[in-house]
Motif scaffolding. Sequence first.
Motif, PDB file in Angstrom:
ATOM      1  N   ASN A 174     -44.912 -52.332 -77.797  1.00  0.00           N
ATOM      2  CA  ASN A 174     -43.987 -51.411 -77.168  1.00  0.00           C
ATOM      3  C   ASN A 174     -44.630 -50.888 -75.883  1.00  0.00           C
ATOM      4  O   ASN A 174     -45.804 -51.141 -75.616  1.00  0.00           O
ATOM      5  CB  ASN A 174     -43.580 -50.278 -78.123  1.00  0.00           C
ATOM      6  N   VAL A 175     -43.851 -50.185 -75.100  1.00  0.00           N
ATOM      7  CA  VAL A 175     -44.326 -49.774 -73.780  1.00  0.00           C
ATOM      8  C   VAL A 175     -45.577 -48.890 -73.882  1.00  0.00           C
ATOM      9  O   VAL A 175     -46.523 -49.036 -73.101  1.00  0.00           O
ATOM     10  CB  VAL A 175     -43.201 -49.040 -72.999  1.00  0.00           C
ATOM     11  N   ASP A 176     -45.604 -47.983 -74.878  1.00  0.00           N
ATOM     12  CA  ASP A 176     -46.751 -47.081 -75.029  1.00  0.00           C
ATOM     13  C   ASP A 176     -48.057 -47.852 -75.225  1.00  0.00           C
ATOM     14  O   ASP A 176     -49.050 -47.613 -74.556  1.00  0.00           O
ATOM     15  CB  ASP A 176     -46.543 -46.140 -76.220  1.00  0.00           C
ATOM     16  N   GLU A 177     -48.013 -48.797 -76.176  1.00  0.00           N
ATOM     17  CA  GLU A 177     -49.217 -49.596 -76.453  1.00  0.00           C
ATOM     18  C   GLU A 177     -49.587 -50.428 -75.241  1.00  0.00           C
ATOM     19  O   GLU A 177     -50.759 -50.588 -74.903  1.00  0.00           O
ATOM     20  CB  GLU A 177     -48.957 -50.570 -77.618  1.00  0.00           C
ATOM     21  N   TYR A 178     -48.553 -50.935 -74.590  1.00  0.00           N
ATOM     22  CA  TYR A 178     -48.790 -51.835 -73.460  1.00  0.00           C
ATOM     23  C   TYR A 178     -49.513 -51.122 -72.315  1.00  0.00           C
ATOM     24  O   TYR A 178     -50.531 -51.597 -71.809  1.00  0.00           O
ATOM     25  CB  TYR A 178     -47.467 -52.416 -72.963  1.00  0.00           C
ATOM     26  N   VAL A 179     -48.981 -49.961 -71.928  1.00  0.00           N
ATOM     27  CA  VAL A 179     -49.568 -49.229 -70.804  1.00  0.00           C
ATOM     28  C   VAL A 179     -51.006 -48.829 -71.139  1.00  0.00           C
ATOM     29  O   VAL A 179     -51.933 -49.034 -70.348  1.00  0.00           O
ATOM     30  CB  VAL A 179     -48.719 -47.984 -70.447  1.00  0.00           C
ATOM     31  N   LYS A 180     -51.197 -48.284 -72.331  1.00  0.00           N
ATOM     32  CA  LYS A 180     -52.532 -47.849 -72.737  1.00  0.00           C
ATOM     33  C   LYS A 180     -53.497 -49.047 -72.775  1.00  0.00           C
ATOM     34  O   LYS A 180     -54.625 -48.970 -72.264  1.00  0.00           O
ATOM     35  CB  LYS A 180     -52.439 -47.199 -74.124  1.00  0.00           C
ATOM     36  N   GLY A 181     -53.016 -50.155 -73.346  1.00  0.00           N
ATOM     37  CA  GLY A 181     -53.852 -51.359 -73.464  1.00  0.00           C
ATOM     38  C   GLY A 181     -54.221 -51.940 -72.102  1.00  0.00           C
ATOM     39  O   GLY A 181     -55.370 -52.308 -71.860  1.00  0.00           O
ATOM     40  N   LYS A 182     -53.243 -51.992 -71.203  1.00  0.00           N
ATOM     41  CA  LYS A 182     -53.508 -52.588 -69.887  1.00  0.00           C
ATOM     42  C   LYS A 182     -54.503 -51.754 -69.091  1.00  0.00           C
ATOM     43  O   LYS A 182     -55.344 -52.296 -68.375  1.00  0.00           O
ATOM     44  CB  LYS A 182     -52.209 -52.725 -69.076  1.00  0.00           C
TER      45      LYS A 182
END
Length: 503
Positions: A310-318
């Motif tokens: 999801n967007v939350d995980e994606y932004v944090k991960g990137k």
Amino acid sequence: MFRLSELLRYERVVIQCHDNPDADAISSAFGIRAYLSGNGKESKIIYSGVERIKKRNIKNMVEWLNIPLEHVKNPGGFPAPELLVCVDCQYGEGNITKIKADAVAVIDHHLQVIGDGEFDLGAIQSQLGSCATLVWDLLSEEGFDFKANKDVSAALYYGLLTDTNDFSEINHPLDKDMRDELQQYCDMGLIKRLRLCNLTIDELEIAGVALLRNYTDFDKRYAIFKSEYCDPNILGFISDIALQVDTVDVCAVYSLRENGARLSVRSCSREVMASELAEYITDGVGSGGGHRDKAGGWLQKDGIEDAGMNVDEYVKGKIAEYYDSFDVITASSHDIDVAAMKRYRKRPIPKGFVVSTDAFPEGAPLMIRTLDGDSEVKASPDIYLMIGVQGEVHPIKADKFGAYYRLCGEPVNIDDDIYTPTVKNEATGEIKELLPLMKSCVSYTDAPVFAAPLERGVKIFSDWNPNGYIRGKAGDFLVLKCDDIHDVYTLRRDIFLETYEEI
Ligand SMILES: [Mn+2]
């Protein structure tokens, strides 16, 4: 892309903004309406959806610039126009109420999410900062008189301003061209008054709540904020405040939309350019960019869901991945173990160079577009611009040049199929091609270097360029001069292998 003149074939044209329209959508519609009425065609500007416009700046814009904007309460009962022009959105999407029409045109600056078969005329350019820019471009193509239409000029200017956080997240040259042209014609007092009634009390609350919900990495000194759905300019407002926190040097703020997320990035860290981080986060799943300290972008939900996140995980991960993707090298004090590196020397291949003052007068601020970012120098007889075999450019001091190269008369072979090297005078905006000014030189073969391929990215900081850095990716070569190991830089793998040979 179509031309605006093609709209003149239709009678009963209706221009529809997305629901709860912003300044960009309204200004785009207003520009198209002005073109049509200048050519003797009547048209209407409408928006629908349950919510009426509440924001004071939008209400003022509509009133002060005399924009005839109507709210359609009952879209089902709206008489089908011959042509419906959707601006700043795409027909049939979730943010625009569907209205039946004989033919549909779409003018938008978001990523195309609808099929080509779903509209009759389309101009969709997702690299632009605002839809207003696209409308300005279409109007310019028809010879529209912006000077005589000051209200249209002011509306389009304000549309771009609000969609790019006061121009700070601008990244396309066309956006800059529009800003520079229209600022001559619009009433700056009016623009200022619009800017000072930009927030509602609800939006202030959204910003406040977002600021409470942060994720901060105290070690790396960055913070991430998630906001409720809000205008892009609220995101910029939140990130500008967040960056002032003493433990935060870099921040990213995002808010979820139906199709993805809008992103705003700020940086005051020497090691992180906001534009670079915005590009990194959005790479492959949207678009992003801007300036060294302020940038923004868009993340498309489909792309992120394809990655199973999801967007939350994606932004944090990137962002975490970005910080792990490079090492920092300080040229003057590094402790790279050169004993473990092989020695190479340059093959004697003629290279091109341009004395910077052959392009522009001494003192002119020059922007050199290199393969991995823009670099700034002042034109001086002391600064030469080296042009590599693939058209890549980098500046070099005359004494260094003298130490490594001698002039030669042989032609230089430059592969300019993909990229033609240029230099821009930042003061006048003039751009010159470098190839016609080029002379040739060949390097002395007795300037050996240590080199090794990089296992991960690097950023190299040197004394002569205190605000910027040289970047290298994994696979590129890290190169150090044997006689001065503090002269350190990177070269793309293919370029290195083509120009150097092992000793
Ligand atoms: Mn827009």
